[in-house]
Design an enzyme around this catalytic site. Structure first.
Site, short mmCIF file in Angstrom:
data_model
loop_
_atom_site.label_atom_id
_atom_site.label_comp_id
_atom_site.label_asym_id
_atom_site.label_seq_id
_atom_site.Cartn_x
_atom_site.Cartn_y
_atom_site.Cartn_z
N ARG A 49 0.82 -1.21 0.00
CA ARG A 49 0.00 0.00 0.00
C ARG A 49 0.85 1.26 0.00
NH1 ARG A 49 -0.16 -4.69 1.12
NH2 ARG A 49 0.38 -4.29 3.29
N CYS A 83 -5.76 -3.58 7.99
CA CYS A 83 -4.67 -2.71 7.52
C CYS A 83 -5.17 -1.28 7.53
CB CYS A 83 -4.21 -3.11 6.12
SG CYS A 83 -2.96 -2.00 5.40
N THR A 85 -3.48 1.55 6.29
CA THR A 85 -3.20 2.26 5.04
C THR A 85 -4.17 1.85 3.94
OG1 THR A 85 -0.86 2.28 5.68
CG2 THR A 85 -1.37 2.88 3.42
N THR A 125 2.14 4.36 9.12
CA THR A 125 3.04 4.34 7.97
C THR A 125 3.16 5.72 7.33
OG1 THR A 125 1.27 3.84 6.38
CG2 THR A 125 2.37 1.97 7.44
N LYS A 164 7.73 -6.92 10.26
CA LYS A 164 7.30 -7.73 9.11
C LYS A 164 8.36 -8.78 8.77
CE LYS A 164 4.25 -4.33 6.81
NZ LYS A 164 3.04 -5.14 6.60
N CYS A 194 -1.11 1.66 12.61
CA CYS A 194 -0.67 0.68 11.63
C CYS A 194 -0.87 -0.66 12.30
CB CYS A 194 0.80 0.87 11.24
SG CYS A 194 1.50 -0.51 10.30
#
Length: 230
Positions: A49, A83, A85, A125, A164, A194
């Site tokens: 994204r 999510c 974003t 983010t 991640k 986030c």
């Protein structure tokens, strides 16, 4: 058939698992059959994204629309997106969906207003900050919005991508300093904006929940409320 909630996940898988776990934790069930029926799409090939929004990368919208439609075809009557974003495309997803898609952004901003606090920080983010997803909703409600400096934001992103990649301890070390900096700037509470951030700061959010607005947790609570409505 009971109402079924669909989770559009895979962005990333750990954040999807965190949302699933929150559904389990927040549901007052005494046996398997009393838990909320969920369908989970955790197909991680959705284009990034942030890359799409900031670097002209491929749009994640077609893949997200595809997986939303698959969830609906499988029986989902309501969708939540794991999510933050991805909510940049919320209106487009809702426009092509035959079932409601609850907004994490609006839900969290409403909770910020209801908290009675006036100065709200955010850890999210680059794309979420650049698009003003939370800024618009927070300021619309008359609250003060505080985001990290450019230097600190670079470290926020480093922490997110470190998680991640599977390194929780390093991610926590970096993010802990960034939340301290936001409080030093006057933030009374911080939006964990986030879906990786509530995982990174899970100990802090559990110890002092009044200082954090866990967007994932708040969306799950709203979805459970939807499920329990007659």
């Amino acid at each position: 058939m009971k109402k079924i909630i669909g989770i559009l996940g895979g962005m990333g898988p750990a954040a999807t698992a965190d949302m699933f776990q929150k559904f389990i934790q927040l549901t007052p069930a005494s046996c398997d059959q009393e838990h909320i029926p969920l369908l989970i799409s955790s197909i991680p090939d959705i284009p990034d994204r942030s890359t799409a929004l900031l670097k002209g990368g491929p749009s994640p919208l077609p893949a997200m629309q595809d997986y939303v439609n698959r969830l609906i075809s499988a029986g989902a009557k309501c969708i939540v997106i794991a999510c933050n974003t991805a909510h940049y495309w919320h209106k487009d997803l809702q426009a092509s969906s035959s079932v409601p898609i609850l907004s994490m952004i609006e839900t969290t901003a409403d909770a910020a207003l209801q908290s009675g606090l006036k100065k709200i920080g955010i850890l999210a983010t680059n794309a979420t900050l650049t698009t003003g997803l939370y800024k618009q909703e927070i300021e619309k409600r008359g609250l003060t919005y505080i985001e990290p400096s450019p230097e600190d934001q670079a470290l926020v992103m480093e922490s997110i991508y470190t998680l991640k990649a599977g390194n929780f301890d390093k991610a926590h070390e970096i993010m802990s300093k960034q939340k301290d900096n936001l409080f030093a700037q006057g933030a009374e509470a911080i939006i964990l904006g986030c879906t990786e951030v509530p995982i990174i700061l899970s100990k802090e959010a559990t110890a002092t929940p009044e200082r954090y607005l866990d967007a994932t947790l708040l969306l799950v609570k709203r979805a459970i409320h939807w499920y329990n409505e007659k």
